[in-house]
Design an enzyme around this catalytic site. Sequence first.
Site, short mmCIF file in Angstrom:
data_model
loop_
_atom_site.label_atom_id
_atom_site.label_comp_id
_atom_site.label_asym_id
_atom_site.label_seq_id
_atom_site.Cartn_x
_atom_site.Cartn_y
_atom_site.Cartn_z
N ARG A 227 0.79 -1.31 0.05
CA ARG A 227 0.04 -0.01 -0.06
C ARG A 227 0.74 1.26 -0.03
NH1 ARG A 227 -4.23 -1.78 -1.51
NH2 ARG A 227 -6.43 -1.79 -0.56
N HIS A 275 -0.98 1.27 -9.71
CA HIS A 275 -1.90 0.70 -8.74
C HIS A 275 -2.63 -0.27 -9.58
CE1 HIS A 275 -4.12 0.45 -4.71
NE2 HIS A 275 -4.12 -0.76 -5.14
P1 NAP Z 1 -3.21 -11.09 4.66
O1 NAP Z 1 -3.26 -12.43 3.96
O2 NAP Z 1 -3.93 -10.56 5.48
O3 NAP Z 1 -1.69 -11.04 4.75
C1 NAP Z 1 -1.16 -10.22 5.55
C2 NAP Z 1 0.41 -10.72 5.84
O4 NAP Z 1 0.90 -9.62 6.63
C3 NAP Z 1 0.27 -11.67 6.92
O5 NAP Z 1 1.23 -12.79 6.63
C4 NAP Z 1 0.42 -10.82 8.48
O6 NAP Z 1 1.23 -11.60 9.26
C5 NAP Z 1 1.34 -10.09 7.72
N1 NAP Z 1 1.69 -8.72 8.64
C6 NAP Z 1 0.55 -7.96 9.07
N2 NAP Z 1 0.83 -6.94 9.87
C7 NAP Z 1 2.25 -7.39 10.06
C8 NAP Z 1 3.29 -6.70 10.94
N3 NAP Z 1 3.10 -5.66 11.90
N4 NAP Z 1 4.57 -7.19 10.98
C9 NAP Z 1 4.93 -8.47 10.03
N5 NAP Z 1 3.86 -9.05 9.28
C10 NAP Z 1 2.81 -8.41 9.38
O7 NAP Z 1 -3.45 -9.99 3.07
P2 NAP Z 1 -3.25 -10.26 1.62
O8 NAP Z 1 -4.53 -10.81 0.94
O9 NAP Z 1 -1.96 -11.07 1.26
O10 NAP Z 1 -3.19 -8.86 0.92
C11 NAP Z 1 -1.85 -8.21 1.40
C12 NAP Z 1 -1.87 -6.56 0.74
O11 NAP Z 1 -1.82 -6.77 -0.37
C13 NAP Z 1 -3.38 -6.12 1.08
O12 NAP Z 1 -3.68 -5.66 2.58
C14 NAP Z 1 -3.47 -4.81 0.22
O13 NAP Z 1 -2.87 -3.54 0.89
C15 NAP Z 1 -2.24 -5.28 -0.85
N6 NAP Z 1 -2.74 -5.20 -2.18
C16 NAP Z 1 -2.32 -4.75 -3.43
C17 NAP Z 1 -2.89 -4.82 -4.32
C18 NAP Z 1 -2.18 -3.76 -5.46
O14 NAP Z 1 -3.07 -3.81 -6.61
N7 NAP Z 1 -1.00 -3.39 -5.53
C19 NAP Z 1 -3.96 -5.45 -4.81
C20 NAP Z 1 -4.49 -6.22 -3.67
C21 NAP Z 1 -4.07 -6.17 -2.36
P3 NAP Z 1 0.59 -13.17 9.71
O15 NAP Z 1 0.50 -14.16 8.75
O16 NAP Z 1 1.29 -13.33 11.05
O17 NAP Z 1 -0.91 -12.65 10.48
C1 GLV Z 2 -6.24 -3.53 -4.15
O1 GLV Z 2 -5.61 -2.77 -3.81
C2 GLV Z 2 -7.03 -4.29 -3.09
O2 GLV Z 2 -7.01 -3.74 -2.07
O3 GLV Z 2 -7.57 -5.30 -3.46
#
Ligand code: NAP
Ligand code: GLV
Length: 312
Positions: A227, A275
Amino acid sequence: MPKTTVLFASNIDDPAPWKALFARERPDVEFRIWPEMGDANDITHALVWRIPNGVLKSLPNLRAVFSLGAGIDQIVVDPDFPREKPLFRLVDAGLREQMTEYALYGVLHWHRRMRDYAAQQAAQQWKMHPAVHPSKRSVGVMGMGVFGSDIACKLASLGFEVSGWSRTPKSVDGVTSFAGEKGFSSFLARSEILVNVLPLTDETRGILSTRLFDQLPGGGALVHLGRGGHLVEADVIAALDTGKLDFAMMDVFPTEPLPAVSPLWTHPRAFVTPHIAAQPVDDAAEKLVIENFNRFERGEEPVGRVDLSVGY
Ligand code: NAP
Ligand code: GLV
């Protein structure tokens, strides 16, 4: 019993397919599109990417909020977000493959020196650089959830030396796990290429800063698709200017669209994308949302409940 009414609100998503989805799957549900909300008392569910601050709090009969994204920071940034209401996010929903493609593309782009070869082509220069075996490249993945664990796993399958950093320890084949504040410095020290796919929370805001860049081996690369709020723009520019970072591929920025005055647009070591690391490409997100909506209505647990005590 009052009619079930969904309020849709997004500054980036087309409401038409979502309206059609509810008309098809749940014709009993009324679908309203912000700002045409009608009587606030009618709204029972919200389907949101971003809605003006205070609106969700003003809905007395709101039962649940469904995010149109995998991330939810853009919703809970509202200081009046009703934190007692259940909030659900997209889990995978067809985004995982794209996130992995983007991360792998960034890693391979730098690892195979494609930036140098593109410059050489422009100068009609035929010059070979020595190759580096992937086992001699260490890649660190920050965030080992739905997206990060897939990215780490695929990088490991290509032969890279991969580490992952998360809040709690993880067990992923071929990936060394580091967790929490305790494991952070050791994780960074071995991350020649750093991939950031963390969620934005109070703990992770501004994490891509000089403090972090100083702990990397130096002269490596950043692939940032988490993000915008993770990135301290002045610090990444300084790291690129001094060569602490040789290259940064970035998809998300503190202000989006990236302002025209940002030096990142023209920085020779920066690769900027708008993005787009993952975008809804099929009906996977729609299927997940309607399934979650129906589960919630039946009193079953939907997937992707957000734990607001940790912020993701
Ligand atoms: P998720 O499944 O909730 O995974 C989050 C990961 O981050 C988990 O491994 C969590 O640890 C870790 N984490 C959270 N807080 C932390 C901290 N303080 N220190 C260390 N590790 C931490 O999320 P996801 O579905 O993979 O999505 C991740 C992010 O991708 C979204 O929140 C969004 O911001 C981003 N995103 C970007 C795009 C884009 O187009 N660029 C699109 C979609 C999403 P634990 O495993 O221990 O809980
Ligand atoms: C995109 O950035 C999402 O959070 O799905």
